[in-house]
Design a protein around this motif. Structure first.
Motif, PDB file in Angstrom:
ATOM      1  N   SER A 130      -5.673  -2.640  -0.647  1.00 18.54           N
ATOM      2  CA  SER A 130      -6.113  -1.246  -0.730  1.00 18.54           C
ATOM      3  C   SER A 130      -6.473  -0.866  -2.158  1.00 18.54           C
ATOM      4  O   SER A 130      -6.145  -1.568  -3.117  1.00 18.54           O
ATOM      5  N   ALA A 131      -7.127   0.281  -2.264  1.00 19.37           N
ATOM      6  CA  ALA A 131      -7.433   0.842  -3.576  1.00 19.37           C
ATOM      7  C   ALA A 131      -7.537   2.346  -3.460  1.00 19.37           C
ATOM      8  O   ALA A 131      -7.883   2.893  -2.410  1.00 19.37           O
ATOM      9  N   THR A 132      -7.235   3.007  -4.566  1.00 22.02           N
ATOM     10  CA  THR A 132      -7.418   4.449  -4.655  1.00 22.02           C
ATOM     11  C   THR A 132      -7.783   4.801  -6.089  1.00 22.02           C
ATOM     12  O   THR A 132      -7.771   3.944  -6.981  1.00 22.02           O
ATOM     13  N   VAL A 133      -8.132   6.060  -6.298  1.00 20.52           N
ATOM     14  CA  VAL A 133      -8.366   6.580  -7.643  1.00 20.52           C
ATOM     15  C   VAL A 133      -7.058   7.224  -8.090  1.00 20.52           C
ATOM     16  O   VAL A 133      -6.635   8.215  -7.507  1.00 20.52           O
ATOM     17  N   PRO A 134      -6.376   6.670  -9.072  1.00 22.34           N
ATOM     18  CA  PRO A 134      -5.067   7.199  -9.435  1.00 22.34           C
ATOM     19  C   PRO A 134      -5.168   8.541 -10.144  1.00 22.34           C
ATOM     20  O   PRO A 134      -5.903   8.683 -11.125  1.00 22.34           O
ATOM     21  N   ALA A 135      -4.443   9.519  -9.623  1.00 23.71           N
ATOM     22  CA  ALA A 135      -4.406  10.846 -10.230  1.00 23.71           C
ATOM     23  C   ALA A 135      -3.273  11.629  -9.593  1.00 23.71           C
ATOM     24  O   ALA A 135      -3.055  11.528  -8.382  1.00 23.71           O
ATOM     25  N   ASP A 136      -2.565  12.386 -10.386  1.00 21.06           N
ATOM     26  CA  ASP A 136      -1.450  13.189  -9.887  1.00 21.06           C
ATOM     27  C   ASP A 136      -1.985  14.553  -9.472  1.00 21.06           C
ATOM     28  O   ASP A 136      -1.800  15.556 -10.165  1.00 21.06           O
ATOM     29  N   VAL A 137      -2.672  14.594  -8.310  1.00 25.88           N
ATOM     30  CA  VAL A 137      -3.332  15.824  -7.849  1.00 25.88           C
ATOM     31  C   VAL A 137      -3.132  15.991  -6.348  1.00 25.88           C
ATOM     32  O   VAL A 137      -2.983  15.019  -5.618  1.00 25.88           O
ATOM     33  N   ASP A 138      -3.139  17.247  -5.897  1.00 26.57           N
ATOM     34  CA  ASP A 138      -3.016  17.557  -4.470  1.00 26.57           C
ATOM     35  C   ASP A 138      -3.872  18.782  -4.177  1.00 26.57           C
ATOM     36  O   ASP A 138      -3.600  19.871  -4.679  1.00 26.57           O
ATOM     37  N   GLY A 139      -4.943  18.599  -3.398  1.00 28.85           N
ATOM     38  CA  GLY A 139      -5.803  19.717  -3.020  1.00 28.85           C
ATOM     39  C   GLY A 139      -6.636  20.271  -4.152  1.00 28.85           C
ATOM     40  O   GLY A 139      -6.849  21.476  -4.249  1.00 28.85           O
ATOM     41  N   VAL A 140      -7.151  19.392  -5.016  1.00 30.98           N
ATOM     42  CA  VAL A 140      -7.982  19.804  -6.144  1.00 30.98           C
ATOM     43  C   VAL A 140      -9.455  19.703  -5.760  1.00 30.98           C
ATOM     44  O   VAL A 140      -9.873  18.719  -5.152  1.00 30.98           O
ATOM     45  N   GLN A 141     -10.246  20.702  -6.129  1.00 29.77           N
ATOM     46  CA  GLN A 141     -11.680  20.676  -5.849  1.00 29.77           C
ATOM     47  C   GLN A 141     -12.438  20.078  -7.031  1.00 29.77           C
ATOM     48  O   GLN A 141     -12.185  20.443  -8.185  1.00 29.77           O
TER      49      GLN A 141
ATOM     50  N   GLY B 170      -0.615  -5.069  15.478  1.00 29.82           N
ATOM     51  CA  GLY B 170      -1.857  -5.518  16.110  1.00 29.82           C
ATOM     52  C   GLY B 170      -2.881  -6.157  15.192  1.00 29.82           C
ATOM     53  O   GLY B 170      -3.879  -6.687  15.678  1.00 29.82           O
ATOM     54  N   PHE B 171      -2.656  -6.122  13.877  1.00 34.06           N
ATOM     55  CA  PHE B 171      -3.632  -6.676  12.933  1.00 34.06           C
ATOM     56  C   PHE B 171      -2.956  -7.640  11.972  1.00 34.06           C
ATOM     57  O   PHE B 171      -1.829  -7.413  11.517  1.00 34.06           O
ATOM     58  N   ASP B 172      -3.675  -8.690  11.647  1.00 30.17           N
ATOM     59  CA  ASP B 172      -3.199  -9.648  10.650  1.00 30.17           C
ATOM     60  C   ASP B 172      -3.434  -9.144   9.236  1.00 30.17           C
ATOM     61  O   ASP B 172      -2.781  -9.624   8.293  1.00 30.17           O
ATOM     62  N   ALA B 173      -4.344  -8.205   9.089  1.00 33.69           N
ATOM     63  CA  ALA B 173      -4.600  -7.609   7.780  1.00 33.69           C
ATOM     64  C   ALA B 173      -5.302  -6.276   7.965  1.00 33.69           C
ATOM     65  O   ALA B 173      -6.000  -6.057   8.966  1.00 33.69           O
ATOM     66  N   VAL B 174      -5.103  -5.405   7.007  1.00 29.14           N
ATOM     67  CA  VAL B 174      -5.811  -4.118   6.951  1.00 29.14           C
ATOM     68  C   VAL B 174      -6.351  -3.937   5.546  1.00 29.14           C
ATOM     69  O   VAL B 174      -5.649  -4.193   4.558  1.00 29.14           O
ATOM     70  N   CYS B 175      -7.606  -3.504   5.453  1.00 26.03           N
ATOM     71  CA  CYS B 175      -8.210  -3.104   4.183  1.00 26.03           C
ATOM     72  C   CYS B 175      -8.378  -1.592   4.187  1.00 26.03           C
ATOM     73  O   CYS B 175      -8.777  -1.015   5.210  1.00 26.03           O
TER      74      CYS B 175
END
Length: 227
Positions: A154-165, A117-122
């Motif tokens: 897209s973008a993210t903050v790269p880190a090898d973490v899961d459920g870290v406060q 349904g979309f030509d692009a997603v950000c």
């Protein structure tokens, strides 16, 4: 940050002592735009995208925040923009600041869109306040919303973490992410996207107590259907 966006549904409780994405961004409001609204790699990514889209292209902005700079830039380029964000405050700000786009208060985990349904997603940083499993599912669903040949930036903050406060912009939050290599691999192998470009950059947000963050930006495309 190692950061994300109707309010978060009951049944998704947050860890004791932490705030949800909706609560966090309701509290930040326009302060988030002041801190992160001039991110050079993000502006470059949106300009790269708009250069490849025809007028009227349907674009979804996941985690649309205040509407600036992403939805605003897309709308000015003639795109038909839909933004979604879990924060009511952010949606209200975006509607006021970018009247040529449409904004909904919705979590990407609950959002429904037609296949192709979309030509692009950000999606700039909206998955960080999820579990890794939820983020992977969200990425796969986003890939399915792309039309053949459609772009995913897209973008993210790269880190090898899961459920870290962590403490971020004055609040305690729980975050998950992937290393840069793993994030790119998941786009390719799990989502079936062609990764056209990816890069690491460091950005120093404005504001007291802000610290530099490493970011990974990816430009990807859903392959054209053959046969």
């Amino acid at each position: 940050m190692v950061q994300g966006h109707e309010a978060e549904p009951a049944g998704r409780p947050v860890a004791a002592g932490t705030v949800s994405a909706a609560e966090l961004f309701d509290g930040l409001g326009i302060a988030y735009e002041r801190a992160f609204g001039r991110l050079p790699a993000q502006l470059a990514a949106v300009d790269w995208l708009t250069a490849r889209l025809a007028p009227g292209a349907r674009v979804l902005d996941v985690g649309s925040g205040t509407g600036r700079p992403v939805a605003d830039r897309l709308a000015r380029a003639g795109c038909a923009v839909t933004g979604i964000d879990v924060s009511r405050e952010m949606v209200e700000l975006a509607r006021a600041q970018v009247p040529d786009a449409r904004f909904e208060q919705c979590d990407v985990r609950d959002y429904r869109a037609p296949a192709g349904g979309f030509d692009a997603v950000c999606a700039f940083f909206p998955l960080l306040m999820m579990t890794r499993a939820e983020a992977c599912e969200a990425l796969a669903r986003i890939a399915g919303w792309l039309a053949p040949g459609g772009y995913f930036v897209s973008a993210t903050v790269p880190a090898d973490v899961d459920g870290v406060q962590i403490e971020w912009m004055g609040s305690r939050v729980e975050v998950s992410s992937f290393s840069a290599e793993d994030y790119v691999r998941r786009l390719r192998e799990d989502c079936g996207l062609e990764v056209l470009h990816h890069e690491l950059s460091v950005f120093a947000p404005e504001g007291p107590g802000a610290v530099p963050e490493e970011h990974v930006f990816c430009y990807a495309r859903r392959p054209l259907e053959t046969g």
